[in-house]
Scaffold this active site. Structure first.
Site, mmCIF file in Angstrom:
data_model
loop_
_atom_site.group_PDB
_atom_site.id
_atom_site.type_symbol
_atom_site.label_atom_id
_atom_site.label_comp_id
_atom_site.label_asym_id
_atom_site.label_seq_id
_atom_site.Cartn_x
_atom_site.Cartn_y
_atom_site.Cartn_z
ATOM 1 C CB THR A 148 -0.918 -0.012 1.239
ATOM 2 O OG1 THR A 148 -1.710 -1.191 1.196
ATOM 3 C CG2 THR A 148 -1.812 1.198 1.261
ATOM 4 C CG ASP A 176 -1.178 -9.092 4.307
ATOM 5 O OD1 ASP A 176 -1.681 -8.012 4.645
ATOM 6 O OD2 ASP A 176 -1.846 -10.064 3.907
#
Lengths: 423, 423
Positions: free
Chosen positions: A96, A173
């Site tokens: 992101t 993640d």
């Protein structure tokens, strides 16, 4: 259609609307979505319609008016090198946070430079001289051990080439696994700071600017360790600095999802005052010489034990180099599995025990099951986190003579020395 | 040698010293160790020497003097039923807490009664009438789904036979899984309270008395849910009451290892004032009728994804009824695994996604990987904990028509209704 156009791409039963970016391959269209993410779409069978031409400045060739222009002008097209500022290398792996940087070539292996950085995050201006480098452009669930090796090598090269600190932009993640990998692979004389973003740049609550700025400040600090720099609270007041080997993403979506397990974070960056502080000892800048040990034994698995688990999962690791078990409590599995584990060890698989409790040390000398596991040749990993233990075992098998001793010794802060399991 | 003697048992390269207890089988010697644990040793090839005769009162037949006598006298051999007190059933499955109760027959299926209970924990006197029952005598890492079923049935029978509350004594390693199982299996008009002990009775810091007393107080309360009652702080001041589906052992050794994930505990027991308090709504005593749905689909696995995971782990679940994946972040795995997961779903395996972050909801609509997983037929489990999701999936496959709907509906508080993944 041309890069910079606003397009709608229909493929299969999905539609993507956004700005077309340059692509390095003929097979893929790269579209910057409204949300700030770049998405790759196979050209085959894709229907593209141009919604508006030339809405976005790509490579300085567009004359379109855009909000980005203001930032662009601040940064100017030629960012001058400032002798009074340190040089920070920004390495992108995707995720992101990286989606806010437009690669002017669109290629996965592209370089980006100071202008791109400052266009994406104008607040970084005046803090450092920047170099940019792309190691990968993936969502971090697709991170794999060979990319850890590429990343470690890129970091090494940047430091060799004079970087005073390195910031690694990474998806959240699997950031903890990559940060662990670099913690073991690199002895570093400068800070290596991972950062990411839990909310994309288009969201009012985005954390990308504060995290990037704080990571750069941490990379300028005296702490020559592999750190993770992410929001330390739900407010925009403080970023926490976590040791790469003790950090864990503990929430799916909160901005302060990352926590140090078993201790307070190593340090903080106060966003208002731009002060970097540490609450414990750390390895100082220049204390060790740069050294890369990037070899990994790839055939190492992690297995979480739960009641009723099919023992056939242990067959998968037959012949593997290593197995980390995420056991229950002090480090247990069902007694019936122990003979099978003993066979694995006898066949040459290194088996390491950790706990799914996450906090606290494994201690297999207390109960019969634990003693039987030790008799079977299982190595206790103390309070090393299960994921960190997997990465460490991959590294230890490839780099160290005595794996048992290595797994029971702290290499990069992953094993805390409180040796008493309870008071 | 006779039960009650202090003995030393040598077998293989291990020695056990303690009091010989009666055993229900000829194959095993049962020895109560100094630490308070009972250990079973195969008689074959075991050397036994009697260190002192008749040091411990077994079944009231010994005249030896022992510290236990004092408690014995307090309790008296005949505990009278008190009409003014509720009846609490104590069900033992084993573990550290149960090791403080001496089974007078030594048999795994033995009953124990009020005298045994009060001898073990004199502080329980005057709080309730007690019934005792042994469902298993195992360390909880050996807990298996069929024993959850036996336990649920035993609880049902105790409630049918008039118990006003049930306390389940359970090892701490897998207590959360068993508590989840009973949460789904039983609709209950009375409290069902799991408790255990992180430190055995011989330790100054033992938590067994306070946990047992608090569990009995909770079992007398108005909250007809499956609860876990364990220390709520490092002091001896408060026990926390956790919903069985949201609790997790988060530390290997601390007495306050158990925590409710994603919320405050449902309630507390103040040890000094013996007050049970709840901070949220709960199912009240008598609100639902007793009902047991103990069927389970046993062929359900939990798999934790980590970077570099061998895809062969997915082959193990080929043909399985269910698979819970502990993915990264919002609920992701490596993109390369998705086609294999799609095949599993097509072959009839129900695949459910949870997050190794533990806190927060999975939300696979945000990123491409997640949308691909949803397209592959993966069911999102919201903020259901991975271990709880495994137990629930076993239960849902055996009891519910629409498993997808069940996995996305809260049955026993396992899924919290904050539907917005971030603000």
């Amino acid at each position: 259609m041309n890069p910079g156009d606003r397009v709608r791409v229909d493929r299969a039963d999905r539609a993507y609307e956004g700005v077309l970016l340059p692509s390095s391959t003929d097979e893929q269209l790269v579209v910057k979505l409204e949300g700030g993410y770049n998405v790759g779409v196979d050209r085959d069978d894709a229907d593209v319609s141009v919604l508006a031409e030339d809405v976005y400045e790509i490579d300085g060739d567009s004359d379109a008016d855009d909000a980005e222009d203001a930032a662009d002008e601040d940064a100017s097209d030629e960012v001058e090198f400032d002798d009074d500022l340190p040089t920070i290398s920004l390495i992108s792996t995707g995720g992101t946070i990286a989606s806010t940087v437009d690669y002017r070539t669109g290629a996965v292996t592209a370089q980006f430079d100071a202008e791109d950085v400052l266009r994406a995050v104008p607040d970084l201006a005046g803090r450092a001289n920047y170099r940019g480098r792309v190691v990968a452009n993936i969502l971090s669930e697709n991170m794999e051990p060979p990319i850890w090796q590429d990343l470690a090598q890129a970091v090494q090269e940047e430091i060799e080439n004079g970087a005073d600190g390195v910031v690694v932009m990474h998806g959240t993640d699997t950031m903890q696994y990559s940060a662990s990998a670099l913690s073991f692979m690199l002895e570093t004389p400068v800070p290596i700071v991972f950062t990411g973003s839990q909310r994309s740049a288009d969201r009012p609550s985005s954390d990308n600017v504060m995290n990037a700025v704080s990571a750069v400040e941490a990379a300028k600090s005296d702490c020559a360790e592999v750190l993770v720099c992410m929001h330390g609270s739900e407010s925009d007041d403080i970023c926490a600095l976590h040791r790469g080997t003790r950090v864990r993403k503990n929430h799916t979506s909160r901005r302060d999802a990352f926590e140090t397990i078993g201790a307070e974070p190593l340090g903080t960056v106060d966003y208002d005052s731009e002060t970097v502080s540490f609450c414990r000892d750390y390895q100082q800048r220049g204390e060790v010489a740069l050294e890369l040990s990037a070899a990994l034994e790839s055939d190492v698995e992690l297995l979480k034990f739960t009641p009723g688990m099919d023992p056939a999962f242990l067959d998968v690791v037959e012949g593997a180099d290593g197995l980390v078990i995420e056991g229950t409590g002090l480090g247990h599995v069902h007694t019936d599995l122990i003979p099978r584990i003993e066979e694995l060890v006898a066949d040459g698989t290194t088996v390491v025990m950790t706990s799914q409790c996450l906090e606290g040390r494994v201690c297999d000398r207390v109960y019969d099951t634990g003693r039987d596991l030790l008799d079977a040749g299982v190595i206790e990993a103390g309070d090393t986190l299960p994921g960190t233990a997997k990465v460490k075992l991959m590294w230890a098998l490839a780099n160290e003579e005595s794996v048992t001793e290595t797994m029971q010794t702290s290499i990069a802060g992953e094993l805390q020395e409180r040796s008493v399991p309870w008071e």
